[in-house]
Motif scaffolding. Structure first.
Motif, PDB file in Angstrom:
ATOM      1  N   SER C 102       0.690  -1.236  -0.082  1.00 46.09           N
ATOM      2  CA  SER C 102      -0.220   0.018   0.123  1.00 46.09           C
ATOM      3  C   SER C 102       0.968   1.442  -0.119  1.00 46.09           C
ATOM      4  O   SER C 102       2.124   0.983   0.381  1.00 46.09           O
ATOM      5  N   PRO C 103       0.299   2.374  -0.278  1.00 46.18           N
ATOM      6  CA  PRO C 103       1.409   3.731  -0.460  1.00 46.18           C
ATOM      7  C   PRO C 103       1.807   3.897   0.996  1.00 46.18           C
ATOM      8  O   PRO C 103       1.313   3.751   1.773  1.00 46.18           O
ATOM      9  N   ILE C 107       0.548   5.251   5.094  1.00 47.60           N
ATOM     10  CA  ILE C 107       1.049   4.785   6.385  1.00 47.60           C
ATOM     11  C   ILE C 107       1.843   5.924   7.242  1.00 47.60           C
ATOM     12  O   ILE C 107       1.375   6.109   8.552  1.00 47.60           O
ATOM     13  N   GLN C 110      -0.782   8.079   8.763  1.00 48.21           N
ATOM     14  CA  GLN C 110      -1.253   7.647   9.868  1.00 48.21           C
ATOM     15  C   GLN C 110      -0.497   7.236  11.113  1.00 48.21           C
ATOM     16  O   GLN C 110      -0.831   7.423  12.267  1.00 48.21           O
ATOM     17  N   ARG C 111       0.745   7.196  10.894  1.00 48.60           N
ATOM     18  CA  ARG C 111       1.685   6.960  11.939  1.00 48.60           C
ATOM     19  C   ARG C 111       1.890   8.316  12.752  1.00 48.60           C
ATOM     20  O   ARG C 111       2.365   8.259  13.969  1.00 48.60           O
TER      21      ARG C 111
END
Lengths: 571, 325, 335
Positions: C102-103, C107, C110-111
């Motif tokens: 996934s891109p 991530i 998100q983190r």
């Protein structure tokens, strides 16, 4: 272990009977910790165990294996066999029937089209599907009537329960994945992170390598299940912290893969909050004794290359030497120091399922240094030059022993070196980084396939319950060599015509009993050649909190295979 | 007393041409100032003690740190007897043994050798690189621009991530060439050295730029001294104090970095003890055997603490503006 | 000043490109294999096909060019799309992680909150503790307080986080049971009670990290204050009868803050980089933990992108620190 499970089952059936008939979602929240976090929810894009197990909460297959390794129908009505007509007499096809009224979590019906599509998805040449081997030999998948699906094989397949069976080859929804074939597979991030399935739970939020939250599937086929309304699937940290969070602090309900030193695990268990459970599959920690000459002085086209009788190892092809090496090992002590609840001593390279496990070699369980010394004396290996190492005809019993870098393996190496020194065998230890050792790079001299050493130690197993493909590892044709870029499974370079014949025979035998006999024969043949010395039958230790009921550990399928039946014990 | 004084006075008058006191050397002044800094004195003393402990230790304490002794595993240190007379101890194993019966005293000594060796080697490497770059950039105007751009470049590299990348990536080839321990040593020392020379280079360059314009350098140049000789005879001795101060900082950083790498599991091989590795291996058992975490942890912390205090004292002692105040 | 800033910005572009090339080549030299974690039960032919699907077979310069295009051309488009609802990036291939397929940027985004909450908070806490300590230590040089402050900051320098982190887990989590040992990244603050939970789980990682920040900043603060306290303008201020508090807290402090602010700015990239060790210890799955798992899984696109983002931040904040210095201190002139 088994008795305990049975007892727990009995207790659950009587005292906690109401729990079993509870409403869906009545037990609230379930917290699971996997210290290696799943990176995707699509098991076809990653071969890793953690991804497969996380996905098994959502994606399901036609049949699964229960905790004793028996195949049980899951999305199918029953298990097709030759007797009930599901498997063709000539073993070239199998016909499954889907359960009535099956729906995906979005409410649409599960049809044969979805299975046909899943086959297409995983066998697409550009998709890089990790589970492609489950579709090996499958010629086509076709719909039969309303709910029937027929899988046609290219050639007779005596064990047809591979495609769509077990956690590794689940069924994808065509409607969701049809745009994601081949090279487009990784682009469908939403689908890969939140596949629509038939399982007891639905992905609510997926954060790669961090945490997954699930909620109960509204359209699950059993209206009373699952007992838990939500599941948090946390990743990260290390095995010790995961074990602590279940066994000591009780922050989590279930922790996976607790490969910890036995004393650490048992002390944590003593806190009384949780229980360590282990499932035994087919993993065996073993020594491979190189049957070819691994002398560093030899050139790359000769070192560790099998040449039909020539270029044999100077002493490891002698079963007496192998037997002495095996006798000198105290497997119980290795188990006690490195494995504990996660292992038991074994004398077979094929230790399970029960049907296939031989009992002919169990003598190895007792360490016998004296016997090993006597055996070597008898075989003419004596210390003639007084350097403490046995020799014969100018060849010294001196070995290079390699394995991957890992604390338990290095402890085991140290112990084995000590025992072998007591029978006059000199050992040089070496460890290689795991990502290189198992990396399979043909250019590296340190891979386990290349085997530039005399003895190496690692664990191998097979997925599912059928050992046919596993036992075929030791065919003469499967020896790694420069010709096949060192890709081959016959790591110790074992080659016997009689063994090849047995493999051939098994591939045409459908009867389970006979298959069991054949597998035992093959196992015993390898064991008595002492080209493999099995050490420990390894289990997967997990831990669950004492208030979590219904856990039935299985290594034949996903550990979480029966999560729909888990419930909270009120106290 | 009075007689003597009178005698000196008369003789003193006669020897008027000689200086009354022996000239004080610069290093004497430094030492006097350094002595006043209690922390630095204790720190230096402790560093000396630790170095002797790991160097001479194996000669006195002749137990093989890798020898297994399963029967005597999990022994507690003898000092636990103070509060627990039932403790499982053996006087021949003063700090106890680990879960495979390896002697903790011996592993601590062996681990200290590795940790300190890495610390010293990495520090020296980074000093050599830093001083060379700094002197060259400061003295040769043509090279200044390019060298300082390179320094900036290194400063903008994310160090810890790159360190991890390099260690995971180059571990195997180096281990294959130099053996598991030798390869890892070269790798860790090399990487810490290569990624930590920049502050030294900047400080040295600044000092050299200022010194280069001073009269004594001009004088040296006017009599035809070669640049190499000017640097060696006249410039290097004058930048020794900033170099020494950054040396202490470098030693502390190197020890901590090595321990951190070992802690993350990318350091030395698993059967090769270093303080960081001993600490991380002991973490799962820290409630039952707290000493196995505390001993290496305290050793790391105390060593770094003493080095830091030493650096603090050296900075004060070597700075002529502070000295004598 | 503006021309200086613009010139520096332009100069940093080739630097960044060069850095990206260095990182890329470093990763290319790596002997690791992203398939090493796949179980042995997956046959080698299948692994080979999986490798091809990752684009591993292509020549190095093609891979580098692809990454450059994806990072500098496609990813900004994605950002624009997200902000304005346009569709420039549709159908274009983004930087994909090998682990998750996934891109990478998704991530990272998100983190970010986890990392900013914990590491950023520790930075703020550390500064807030450090400033008063530094000021008072300098004002009362060689007093007992100064000695104690020096000692504490030395301890902060000397105790590595993997030791202090382990210690606090054993004491406060296992023995006393006050704080959870595992950080819950999904926890959402909605009311007072959930805020308390969030505070509880943040206390330990924040304090472990703050100890180091405190040590560093308080030393700088003390040194900077000492430099200024002996200046002539301080004597003048006192001589004209200003109150001591005004002298120290207004005149001296304002001048002493100039270098401190640049030091603080230089430390900010490290916040985004996360704290690899502390995040691992407390299971705060932030950027640091992401980098570590990506490294161990040989997920080269992820490692490459993360290290490069760190490099951008370092270059950027170096520039900001320099410019700030010029803005705050009229004695400094950039031509």
């Amino acid at each position: 272990m088994k008795i305990r499970t049975l007892l727990m089952g009995a207790v659950a059936a009587t005292a906690f009977a109401p729990a079993a008939f509870a409403e869906r979602g009545s037990d609230g929240q379930l917290n699971i910790i996997y210290w290696q976090a799943p990176s995707t929810m699509n098991p076809f894009l990653s071969g890793g165990t953690k991804e497969i197990e996380a996905a098994s909460l959502v994606l399901e297959s036609l049949a699964r294996f229960n905790d004793s390794g028996e195949i049980v129908p899951w999305l199918a009505e029953d298990i097709p066999t030759i007797e009930n007509g599901g498997v063709a007499e000539d073993l070239t096809s199998i016909t499954w029937t889907l359960k009535e009224g099956l729906v995906w979590s979005d409410g649409s019906a599960v049809t044969a089209d979805d299975l046909i599509f899943t086959h297409e998805y995983c066998t697409h040449p550009e998709g890089g599907c990790a589970q492609a081997s489950y579709f090996d030999g499958v010629a086509s998948v076709e719909a039969v009537g309303d709910r029937g699906v027929r899988i046609n094989f290219e050639s007779p397949k005596p064990f047809p329960y591979t495609a769509f069976v077990g956690a590794e080859s689940p069924i994808l929804q065509k409607a969701q994945f049809q745009e994601c074939l081949g090279t487009r597979a990784p682009e469908c991030t939403t689908a890969n992170f939140g596949p629509i399935g038939t399982g007891p739970f639905v992905v609510d939020e997926f954060r790669p390598n961090d945490v997954i939250t699930f909620i109960a599937n509204e359209n699950y086929r059993d209206p009373a299940k699952p007992a838990f309304a939500t599941v948090t699937f946390k990743g990260g940290g290390d095995a010790a912290a995961a074990a602590r969070s279940v066994l000591e602090t009780g922050e989590f309900d279930y922790a996976w893969n607790l490969q910890l030193a036995p004393d650490v695990l048992s002390r944590m268990e003593a806190a009384g909050k949780g229980t360590v459970v282990a499932a035994y599959g087919t993993s065996v920690e073993r020594l491979h004794l190189n049957q070819t000459n691994a002398d560093p002085a030899l050139g790359p086209d000769q070192r560790s290359v099998y040449m039909d009788g020539e270029n044999a190892h100077p002493f490891l092809t002698d079963p007496k030497v192998g037997q002495a090496l095996s006798m000198a090992i105290d497997r119980a002590l290795i188990d006690e120091i490195g494995y504990g609840a996660g292992g038991q001593p074994t004398c077979n390279v094929l230790p399970a399922p029960e049907l296939y496990a031989s009992t002919a070699n169990d003598g190895c369980l007792v360490q016998d240094i004296e016997g090993a010394n006597a055996l070597l004396d008898e075989a003419g290996w004596v210390d003639s030059n007084g350097n403490g190492v046995r020799d014969k005809d100018g060849i010294e019993l001196s070995v290079l022993f390699q394995t991957s870098t890992n604390a338990v393996r290095q402890d085991t190496q140290a112990l084995i070196k000590d025992w072998w020194s007591q029978i006059g065998v000199e050992t040089e230890l070496r460890n290689v980084d795991a990502s290189v050792f198992f990396g399979g790079d043909p250019g590296s001299p340190d891979t386990f396939q290349k085997f530039y050493a005399d003895i190496e130690m690692y664990t191998n197993n097979f997925a599912g319950v059928d050992p046919e493909a596993y036992m075929a590892n030791w065919l003469c044709a499967d020896i790694p060599s420069p010709e096949n870029q060192w890709q081959g499974n016959n790591i110790q370079r074992f080659c016997r015509a009689e063994y090849d014949a047995l493999v051939e025979q098994m591939s045409t035998t459908a009867d389970l009993e006979q298959r069991g006999e054949l597998a035992k024969q093959m196992n015993d043949m390898i064991m008595q050649s002492y080209s493999i010395i099995p050490l420990i039958h390894r289990g997967n230790p997990s831990a669950h909190i004492n208030t979590l009921g219904g856990v039935k550990m299985s290594d034949w399928d996903s550990e979480l295979w029966n999560i729909a039946d888990w419930y909270r014990i009120d106290n | 007393m009075t007689d003597q004084n009178a005698e000196i006075e008369t003789f003193g008058a006669l020897k008027d041409k000689e200086p009354q006191k022996e000239p004080r050397s610069q290093w004497r002044d430094v030492w006097d100032q350094f002595r006043k800094h209690k922390g630095a004195l204790i720190g230096g003393g402790f560093l000396l003690f630790i170095t002797l402990f790991v160097l001479i230790g194996p000669l006195v304490w002749q137990v093989d740190p890798k020898a297994l002794d399963i029967r005597n595993k999990d022994l507690r240190p003898v000092y636990t007897l103070l509060w627990d007379s039932q403790a499982n101890v053996l006087w021949s194993r003063p700090f106890g043994t680990d879960n495979l019966g390896r002697d903790i005293m011996a592993t601590l000594i062996a681990g200290g050798q590795a940790s300190l060796a890495v610390g010293w080697a990495a520090m020296i490497l980074s000093l050599v690189i830093g001083t060379m770059v700094g002197v060259t950039a400061g003295y040769f105007k043509r090279l200044d621009g390019i060298l300082m751009r390179i320094t900036d470049l290194f400063l903008s590299l994310p160090i810890l991530p790159l360190l991890l990348v390099a260690v995971t990536l180059f571990r195997q080839p180096l281990r294959a060439t130099f053996g598991p321990e030798g390869g890892m040593f070269i790798l860790i020392v090399g990487i810490i050295g290569i990624t930590s020379w920049m502050p030294t280079a900047r400080i040295v360059r600044g000092e050299i730029l200022a010194l280069k314009e001073r009269e004594f350098v001009l004088a040296a140049r006017s009599i035809g001294t070669t640049p190499f000789l000017i640097i060696r005879r006249h410039l290097l001795p004058n930048v020794i104090s900033p170099i020494m101060v950054s040396a202490t900082l470098g030693l502390a950083t190197a020890i901590i970095t090595e321990s951190a790498l070992s802690f993350l599991g990318v350091g030395f091989p698993s059967d090769f003890p270093t303080w960081g590795k001993l600490l991380s291996d002991a973490v799962p058992r820290m409630e039952e055997f707290p000493e196995r975490v505390m001993l290496p942890g305290i050793l790391i912390s105390l060593t770094v603490l003493s080095v830091n205090y030493l650096g603090d004292g050296l900075r004060d002692a070597l700075d002529p503006r502070i000295r004598g105040r | 000043m503006l021309t200086y800033t613009i010139r520096r910005l332009f100069l940093s572009l080739p630097t960044l490109l060069f850095i990206s090339l260095v990182i890329f080549l470093l990763l290319q030299l790596a002997p690791g294999d992203p398939m090493a974690q796949v179980p042995l039960t997956v046959p080698p032919e299948v692994k080979e096909r999986m490798r091809e699907a990752l684009g591993l077979g292509e020549p190095v310069h093609v891979q580098y060019w692809k990454w450059l295009v994806q990072f500098f051309w496609v990813e900004p488009q994605v950002i624009i799309d997200n902000w304005f609802g346009t569709s420039f990036s549709e159908g274009k291939l983004r930087v994909l992680s090998w682990q998750t397929r996934s891109p990478v940027m998704d991530i990272v985004v998100q983190r970010m909150p986890q990392t900013l909450w914990v590491v950023g908070m520790s930075y703020i806490v550390g500064i807030l503790i450090a400033l008063p300590i530094g000021i008072y230590s300098a004002y009362r040089q060689y007093s007992l307080f100064d000695q104690a402050g020096t000692f504490v900051s030395m301890i902060g320098f000397s105790i590595p986080p993997f030791f202090s982190g382990v210690l606090v887990i054993v004491i406060f989590s296992v023995n006393l049971g006050w704080f959870p040992s595992i950080y819950d990244t999904t926890h959402v603050v909605t009311d007072w009670a959930s805020f308390k939970v969030q505070l509880q789980q943040m206390v330990m990682p924040v304090m472990v990290l703050a100890l180091q920040t405190t040590a560093q900043i308080s030393r700088f603060m003390r040194a900077s204050m000492l430099d200024n306290l002996n200046q002539d303008y301080v004597r003048t201020a006192r001589a004209k009868g200003l109150k001591e508090s005004v002298v120290v807290m207004v005149h001296v402090l304002r001048n002493s803050m100039i270098p401190i602010i640049t030091v603080i700015a230089l430390g900010i990239p490290a916040i985004f980089g996360g704290a690899i060790i502390t995040e691992t210890l407390f299971k705060v799955n932030g950027i640091g933990q992401l980098l570590l798992t990506a490294l161990f899984a040989n997920d080269l696109p992820m490692v490459m992108t993360l290290t490069f983002i760190f490099a951008i931040l370092i270059v950027l904040f170096n520039l900001i620190a320099d410019v700030l210095y010029g803005v705050l201190d009229p004695r400094i002139r950039y031509d």
